[in-house]
Design a protein around this motif. Structure first.
Motif, PDB file in Angstrom:
ATOM      1  N   PRO A 100       2.860   2.673  -5.544  1.00  0.00           N
ATOM      2  CA  PRO A 100       1.804   2.567  -6.566  1.00  0.00           C
ATOM      3  C   PRO A 100       1.933   1.259  -7.342  1.00  0.00           C
ATOM      4  N   LYS A 135      -8.767   7.420  -4.341  1.00  0.00           N
ATOM      5  CA  LYS A 135      -7.564   7.403  -5.155  1.00  0.00           C
ATOM      6  C   LYS A 135      -6.432   6.600  -4.510  1.00  0.00           C
ATOM      7  N   GLU A 136      -6.562   6.307  -3.217  1.00  0.00           N
ATOM      8  CA  GLU A 136      -5.550   5.548  -2.504  1.00  0.00           C
ATOM      9  C   GLU A 136      -6.132   4.199  -2.069  1.00  0.00           C
ATOM     10  N   ASN A 175      -6.203   1.121   3.642  1.00  0.00           N
ATOM     11  CA  ASN A 175      -5.170   0.681   4.566  1.00  0.00           C
ATOM     12  C   ASN A 175      -5.686  -0.450   5.460  1.00  0.00           C
ATOM     13  N   THR A 199       0.819  -1.220   0.000  1.00  0.00           N
ATOM     14  CA  THR A 199       0.000   0.000   0.000  1.00  0.00           C
ATOM     15  C   THR A 199       0.848   1.263   0.000  1.00  0.00           C
TER      16      THR A 199
END
Length: 737
Positions: free
Chosen positions: A664, A694-695, A698, A661
């Motif tokens: 990219p 966009k991420e 987690n 994570t």
């Protein structure tokens, strides 16, 4: 010796010594099946089974006709030291092959191939469907001298043949490749043999005083058992088609019948002349029943013997009806309810329960005489057991009165016999010679022979509660890395085997050890537990106490014996009951791996000792390093690891990288490709309008037991009761003290 039963018919032509017998399996000339007899004069006598008359005499040569076989074109004869001749069904000569073989080996024919013996241990093969010329021959190369060929047998439905040689070698040949499939040896020179297709049993008669039975399984000859006979020399052996009965003609003038399963002697026929050959009729014929045996002797006669069990059965049933004794199947003896008396047929003794003693019957005085007071446990026919204690019997006491006729009739009685192909059960009364162990065929003339008191030891019956010992085998020396010094193997009374690989009780992974190297056998004989070992067909031999074992011969295994197979040395211990010693107990094998003197015991708490033991285990098995795999040798370069790091895997489906994570996605990632196909571009959010996340999501570790969605800020762990915490603290202090 028992008198030979009357034959069904005797063929009394003007014949000399008969050396071979053949019953044709197809009609010839008049359409009837014929009986062919080869004699020492070189003449074949043809008999009509329907009329019981001799039809013709065929002069096949000047020397003795030692073998006669039926072929597709007619017949084939073998003359001793002269020639092999092939004839038509009308006895017209088709082919003559001069040979210099002077033995008594037989001819074998199957599927258009004729096998015949040659000089120097060679076997010739003739194709009878062609020009009767020799196509090939089988013989040992590389200067192996095994003497002349003594027996040949073609296996039906197979390309293999069995051959016996003068040196005692028994080999199975592959006729197509000319190679030996398997081989074994016996101690004496084989004179004759016969093979049964239905049971895969091979019985071999020798010049010595023994018969050997082998079993052909998976292209391997295994010795099943051996049978000793009184006088040496067996001239012919014949097995019935079902493999249950074996007839052997011996040099002492007797024809012996054996049960092929255990090679137990069933009957002995005393002939006036020496029999040379015997065969079983294996097919049903109009004038010759299936199962009858034909015996040819040196007086020029052939006896077509009937089933001897019928005579013995009728005599036994008649005698039992006249006596007051009945057969008790549970004890294996005969019991008289009126006098409470047991008759033990194996020793011709009477046991009276009231007197607690054994008696013998004296024919001269017509009275019972005291014999002994041995008292095994019996069980009468009513089902109640009678156990006698070891007390002294009163020799002056006399048993209840018994009539002489009743006693004498009981001496000749026996349990009604079945056919010879069945085993004679324990307790059946037979006329038995204690020296030879041979069962006579006529029980009408008994002999009072008593060799010992009928204890359980004499009868080879284990006492109640007997605990047989086992063999504890430990490895003393080994050349294989997969076998450790001090390793323990146990062989119980059920027996076992040793080999290089497979389902064996002892597996020695050594190339010099055969797949089926040797076997272990247990027996209870005369009150003693006995273990025997047999080297079946090992190629590199077996050494017992430094001496080489002969293949196929049983050897007594004693306590402390040392076996050597290949590069492995085994120590054998046999203890009574459940006893052991320091040399065969796994926890006391100190003589092999001695402990260092004054070895310090680990000190410290339980947790510290546990950690030390874990470190010792990791160090022993190579797990103490950063990698749990095996250690690489010093100076070894792992080129595969270098290739995986620089080039990658040679397989497209193998995973060679891991995602995170914190970095990219790469363009060659499968997830990246799936998003790109749906219109996503790097830097955009997910979703139809590109306004999504966009991420990547987690990963958070949830330590509490609260439900999903519940905030962790206001979480207060439950408090434990003070009393329980104090108790746990006191227990921990005591445990670590």
């Amino acid at each position: 010796m028992a008198k030979t039963p009357d034959p069904v018919y005797s063929f009394r032509g003007e014949m000399k010594d008969i050396l071979c017998i053949l019953l044709t399996e197809r009609s010839i000339e008049s359409g009837d099946l014929k009986l062919l007899l080869g004699t020492v004069q070189g003449i074949v006598h043809q008999w009509d089974l329907k009329m019981k008359r001799e039809e013709k005499k065929i002069r096949v040569g000047e020397m003795a006709c030692v073998s006669l076989v039926e072929t597709s074109s007619g017949f084939a004869t073998l003359e001793k030291g002269e020639s092999l001749k092939i004839w038509t069904t009308s006895w017209d000569l088709l082919k003559k092959i001069d040979i210099d073989y002077c033995g008594f080996c037989n001819l074998a024919y199957s599927s258009g191939k004729l096998f015949y013996p040659k000089n120097d241990g060679k076997i010739g093969i003739i194709d009878t469907s062609d020009d009767f010329s020799e196509k090939s021959q089988l013989f040992y190369k590389y200067n192996k001298k095994h003497g002349e060929v003594m027996y040949i047998k073609m296996l039906a439905g197979s390309k293999n043949i069995i051959a016996c040689y003068e040196s005692g070698l028994i080999a199975v040949w592959d006729c197509e490749s000319g190679m030996v499939v398997c081989e074994t040896e016996i101690s004496d020179t084989p004179m004759c043999a016969d093979y049964c297709e239905s049971t895969s049993a091979l019985v071999i008669g020798t010049v010595g005083n023994s018969l050997a039975k082998f079993t052909l399984k998976s292209d391997t000859l295994e010795l099943e058992c051996r049978r000793e006979i009184t006088n040496p020399g067996v001239s012919s052996v014949s097995l019935r088609d079902d493999g249950k009965l074996c007839a052997a003609t011996c040099w002492d003038g007797n024809v012996r019948y054996f049960s092929t399963k255990s090679m137990k002697l069933l009957a002995v026929l005393d002939n006036k002349s020496t029999p040379n050959c015997a065969i079983f009729n294996k097919i049903e014929r109009p004038h010759c029943a299936k199962g009858l045996v034909l015996v040819g002797g040196n007086d020029g006669r052939v006896w077509d013997l009937k089933n001897l069990a019928e005579d013995v059965r009728s005599v036994a049933e008649q005698t039992l009806n006249q006596s007051a004794f009945v057969y008790d199947s549970q004890s294996g003896n005969y019991y008289n309810h009126e006098q409470q008396c047991y008759y033990i047929p194996d020793h011709k003794l009477y046991y009276y329960v009231a007197n607690k003693a054994y008696y013998t019957y004296d024919e001269e005085t017509n009275a019972m005489k005291f014999y002994s007071s041995t008292e095994p446990q019996y069980q009468d026919s009513s089902g109640s057991s009678t156990t006698q204690e070891n007390v002294d019997a009163d020799k002056n006491s006399t048993p209840p009165s018994s009539s002489a006729a009743e006693v004498s009739s009981m001496e000749t009685a026996s349990k009604p016999l079945r056919a010879f192909d069945d085993e004679i059960e324990e307790g059946e009364i037979v006329d038995e010679d204690d020296e030879e162990g041979e069962i006579k065929s006529n029980p009408a003339s008994p002999q009072m022979v008593i060799c010992a008191s009928p204890t359980r030891n004499d009868l080879n019956v284990e006492p109640d509660g007997h605990c047989a010992p086992c063999i504890r085998i430990t490895v003393r020396e080994c050349s294989s890395a997969r076998l450790e010094v001090g390793q323990l193997f146990i062989i119980t009374r059920t027996g076992g085997s040793l080999g290089r690989e497979g389902d064996h009780d002892i597996v020695v992974p050594d190339d010099s050890v055969s797949k089926k190297h040797l076997t272990f056998h247990y027996a209870y004989r005369e009150g003693v537990d006995v273990y025997e070992i047999v080297d079946g067909c090992s190629r590199n031999n077996t050494f017992l106490n430094g001496l080489q074992m002969r293949k196929g011969q049983p050897y007594l295994l004693e306590h402390g014996a040392v076996l050597k197979v290949g590069g492995t040395t085994l120590l054998c211990h046999i203890h009574a009951g459940r006893d052991t010693c320091a040399e065969c107990e796994p926890s006391c094998l100190g003589f092999m791996t001695p402990l260092s003197p004054q070895q310090a015991q680990p000190q410290g708490s339980l947790r510290q000792r546990h950690a030390q033991e874990v470190q010792q285990i990791k160090k022993k098995f190579g797990l103490s390093g950063p990698q749990s795999g095996p250690r690489l040798p010093k100076g070894y370069e792992d080129k595969s690891k270098l290739r995986r790091e620089t080039v990658g895997s040679s397989h497209d489906s193998e995973k060679t990288e891991s995602t995170s994570t914190d970095a990219p996605l790469r363009s060659d990632n499968k997830g990246y490709g799936m998003l790109a196909k749906m219109g996503w571009k790097e830097g955009q959010g997910v979703g139809k309008s590109s306004d999504g996340a966009k991420e990547p999501v987690n990963v958070t570790v949830k330590l509490s037991k609260r439900g999903l969605g519940c905030p962790e800020d206001d979480y207060v762990p439950p408090s434990k009761p003070k009393s329980k915490s104090k108790t746990l603290q006191i227990t921990k202090q005591r445990f670590e003290a």
